[in-house]
Design a protein around this motif. Structure first.
Motif, mmCIF file in Angstrom:
data_model
loop_
_atom_site.group_PDB
_atom_site.id
_atom_site.type_symbol
_atom_site.label_atom_id
_atom_site.label_comp_id
_atom_site.label_asym_id
_atom_site.label_seq_id
_atom_site.Cartn_x
_atom_site.Cartn_y
_atom_site.Cartn_z
ATOM 1 N N TYR A 110 0.844 -1.193 0.000
ATOM 2 C CA TYR A 110 0.000 0.000 0.000
ATOM 3 C C TYR A 110 0.878 1.242 0.000
ATOM 4 O O TYR A 110 2.028 1.216 0.461
ATOM 5 C CB TYR A 110 -0.894 -0.008 1.248
ATOM 6 C CG TYR A 110 -2.114 0.877 1.163
ATOM 7 C CD1 TYR A 110 -3.102 0.648 0.198
ATOM 8 C CD2 TYR A 110 -2.294 1.934 2.046
ATOM 9 C CE1 TYR A 110 -4.229 1.453 0.133
ATOM 10 C CE2 TYR A 110 -3.420 2.739 1.987
ATOM 11 C CZ TYR A 110 -4.385 2.491 1.018
ATOM 12 O OH TYR A 110 -5.503 3.281 0.944
ATOM 13 N N VAL A 111 0.322 2.351 -0.528
ATOM 14 C CA VAL A 111 1.031 3.631 -0.558
ATOM 15 C C VAL A 111 0.258 4.647 0.272
ATOM 16 O O VAL A 111 -0.936 4.866 0.045
ATOM 17 C CB VAL A 111 1.212 4.156 -1.996
ATOM 18 C CG1 VAL A 111 1.963 5.489 -1.984
ATOM 19 C CG2 VAL A 111 1.959 3.134 -2.862
ATOM 20 N N VAL A 112 0.957 5.256 1.212
ATOM 21 C CA VAL A 112 0.373 6.265 2.094
ATOM 22 C C VAL A 112 1.163 7.552 1.941
ATOM 23 O O VAL A 112 2.398 7.539 1.939
ATOM 24 C CB VAL A 112 0.412 5.805 3.571
ATOM 25 C CG1 VAL A 112 -0.040 6.925 4.501
ATOM 26 C CG2 VAL A 112 -0.452 4.571 3.769
ATOM 27 N N ALA A 113 0.470 8.673 1.820
ATOM 28 C CA ALA A 113 1.111 9.986 1.864
ATOM 29 C C ALA A 113 0.887 10.599 3.231
ATOM 30 O O ALA A 113 -0.229 10.560 3.757
ATOM 31 C CB ALA A 113 0.559 10.900 0.775
ATOM 32 N N LEU A 114 1.935 11.134 3.812
ATOM 33 C CA LEU A 114 1.855 11.750 5.133
ATOM 34 C C LEU A 114 2.317 13.194 5.044
ATOM 35 O O LEU A 114 3.438 13.475 4.606
ATOM 36 C CB LEU A 114 2.750 11.013 6.138
ATOM 37 C CG LEU A 114 2.263 9.677 6.703
ATOM 38 C CD1 LEU A 114 3.363 9.036 7.522
ATOM 39 C CD2 LEU A 114 1.025 9.882 7.558
ATOM 40 N N THR A 184 -3.977 6.322 0.444
ATOM 41 C CA THR A 184 -4.549 7.177 1.485
ATOM 42 C C THR A 184 -3.611 8.340 1.771
ATOM 43 O O THR A 184 -2.418 8.126 2.022
ATOM 44 C CB THR A 184 -4.784 6.393 2.788
ATOM 45 O OG1 THR A 184 -5.728 5.344 2.558
ATOM 46 C CG2 THR A 184 -5.337 7.300 3.888
ATOM 47 N N ALA A 185 -4.143 9.541 1.733
ATOM 48 C CA ALA A 185 -3.413 10.721 2.203
ATOM 49 C C ALA A 185 -3.822 10.968 3.648
ATOM 50 O O ALA A 185 -5.017 11.040 3.953
ATOM 51 C CB ALA A 185 -3.734 11.937 1.353
ATOM 52 N N ALA A 216 -4.788 11.396 -4.069
ATOM 53 C CA ALA A 216 -5.102 10.259 -3.203
ATOM 54 C C ALA A 216 -6.484 9.702 -3.489
ATOM 55 O O ALA A 216 -7.409 10.431 -3.843
ATOM 56 C CB ALA A 216 -5.009 10.683 -1.738
ATOM 57 N N GLN A 217 -6.628 8.380 -3.315
ATOM 58 C CA GLN A 217 -7.935 7.760 -3.455
ATOM 59 C C GLN A 217 -8.864 8.161 -2.315
ATOM 60 O O GLN A 217 -10.080 8.238 -2.489
ATOM 61 C CB GLN A 217 -7.774 6.238 -3.483
ATOM 62 C CG GLN A 217 -7.032 5.736 -4.713
ATOM 63 C CD GLN A 217 -6.797 4.232 -4.663
ATOM 64 O OE1 GLN A 217 -7.458 3.513 -3.924
ATOM 65 N NE2 GLN A 217 -5.847 3.752 -5.448
ATOM 66 N N ARG A 218 -8.310 8.401 -1.146
ATOM 67 C CA ARG A 218 -9.106 8.893 -0.028
ATOM 68 C C ARG A 218 -8.207 9.719 0.881
ATOM 69 O O ARG A 218 -6.981 9.570 0.868
ATOM 70 C CB ARG A 218 -9.739 7.754 0.762
ATOM 71 C CG ARG A 218 -8.760 6.898 1.526
ATOM 72 C CD ARG A 218 -9.481 6.001 2.511
ATOM 73 N NE ARG A 218 -8.534 5.228 3.315
ATOM 74 C CZ ARG A 218 -8.825 4.692 4.496
ATOM 75 N NH1 ARG A 218 -10.038 4.832 5.004
ATOM 76 N NH2 ARG A 218 -7.929 4.006 5.171
ATOM 77 N N GLU A 243 -12.704 11.867 3.786
ATOM 78 C CA GLU A 243 -13.552 10.704 4.080
ATOM 79 C C GLU A 243 -13.669 10.462 5.572
ATOM 80 O O GLU A 243 -14.730 10.100 6.083
ATOM 81 C CB GLU A 243 -12.974 9.461 3.400
ATOM 82 C CG GLU A 243 -13.746 8.187 3.693
ATOM 83 C CD GLU A 243 -13.156 6.976 2.981
ATOM 84 O OE1 GLU A 243 -12.882 5.963 3.660
ATOM 85 O OE2 GLU A 243 -12.968 7.039 1.747
ATOM 86 N N LEU A 244 -12.564 10.662 6.299
ATOM 87 C CA LEU A 244 -12.496 10.237 7.688
ATOM 88 C C LEU A 244 -11.707 11.250 8.514
ATOM 89 O O LEU A 244 -10.642 11.709 8.099
ATOM 90 C CB LEU A 244 -11.820 8.860 7.766
ATOM 91 C CG LEU A 244 -11.537 8.238 9.127
ATOM 92 C CD1 LEU A 244 -12.817 7.963 9.890
ATOM 93 C CD2 LEU A 244 -10.743 6.937 8.948
#
Length: 272
Positions: A110-114, A184-185, A216-218, A243-244
């Motif tokens: 998975y790829v996450v942006a922070l 996810t960002a 980002a997708q979400r 989204e959250l």
């Protein structure tokens, strides 16, 4: 590279107690505009001699203006506490938020942006044992936290360094986010409001983080309760792009209801 005064301040902040006191002083000066040494001493229960040293350090950092017998807030929009001090605030809440965030991420590749920030840094610590994950970030702090873990791939943006937040910003940073696909960002924030959206103190930083959101997708926002209902100068995202939201139980419940009514899923991490 950090400025000599920044390095000096970080070196002096050897205990959480002193860092918390510096933050409290900044908060008092920001709220009052101008405050005397006597008022600070009475309000915080700290000796005038100790406060003189603290005010000198804060003035060296260009965070306040020393006056005869006290201090005055700088004439500028917003109030941004340096990252070296911010990391001492609301630590338990940030750890709970981080744990709740990681539980909601896929366990496979998975790829996450922070984005930068002390709450996202807590998320990075919680991700340290996650295998087969790629982190894309513009934060030097986060990259350093993850640098010793060979199971986590870290991609850093280019850009100009903001000393206050230790983030890389500008066109080079934005082009990196534009070039990658992110699952996810995860955004930190200085303010989260149903009407103003996700906001931060610096416009350049906001534009960089906006590029992260677009790709980002979400988008998940992580913010302790002190940020909920606040509005800073520059918008990062509208709430319909989020989204959250993951926060803690100190958040204003009325504002959380407004955010839910705006279509945002809200998780109160320390009540799970």
């Amino acid at each position: 590279m950090l400025s000599p005064t920044t390095e000096s301040l970080i070196a002096r902040v050897t205990t959480g107690r002193r860092a918390e006191r510096l933050v409290a002083i900044l908060d008092q000066i920001t709220q009052r505009g101008t405050i005397s040494l006597t008022e600070l001493s009475d309000g915080l229960g700290v000796s005038p001699a100790t406060l003189r040293r603290d005010l000198s350090d804060l003035a060296d950092q260009n965070l306040i203006v020393r006056t005869h017998g006290g201090a005055t807030a700088l004439e500028r929009g917003g109030h941004e506490i340096p990252v070296a001090l911010r990391d001492t605030r609301f630590q338990e809440a940030k750890r709970a938020i981080a744990r709740a965030t990681v539980r909601r991420l896929p366990t496979e590749r998975y790829v996450v942006a922070l984005s930068g920030g002390t709450t996202t840094a807590s998320v990075a610590r919680a991700l340290a044992n996650h295998r087969d994950i790629t982190i894309v970030t513009n934060s030097l702090t986060i990259a350093n936290l993850l640098s010793s873990n060979s199971d986590v791939r870290v991609a850093m943006t280019g850009g100009f360094l903001r000393p206050q937040s230790l983030e890389l910003v500008g066109a080079l940073a934005e082009s990196t986010f534009n070039a990658v696909n992110v699952g996810t960002a995860i955004l930190g924030a200085d303010g989260v409001s149903a009407t103003a959206g996700v906001t931060t103190h610096d416009e350049t930083e906001a534009r960089t983080n906006r590029a992260m959101v677009v790709k980002a997708q979400r988008t998940v926002v992580v913010a302790d309760g002190s940020k909920i209902g606040n509005v800073a100068m520059a918008q990062v995202a509208d709430m319909d792009q989020v989204e959250l939201l993951i926060t803690d139980s100190s958040a204003d419940p009325t504002e959380l209801e407004r955010l839910r009514a705006a279509g945002v899923q809200v998780v109160v991490a320390d009540q799970e």
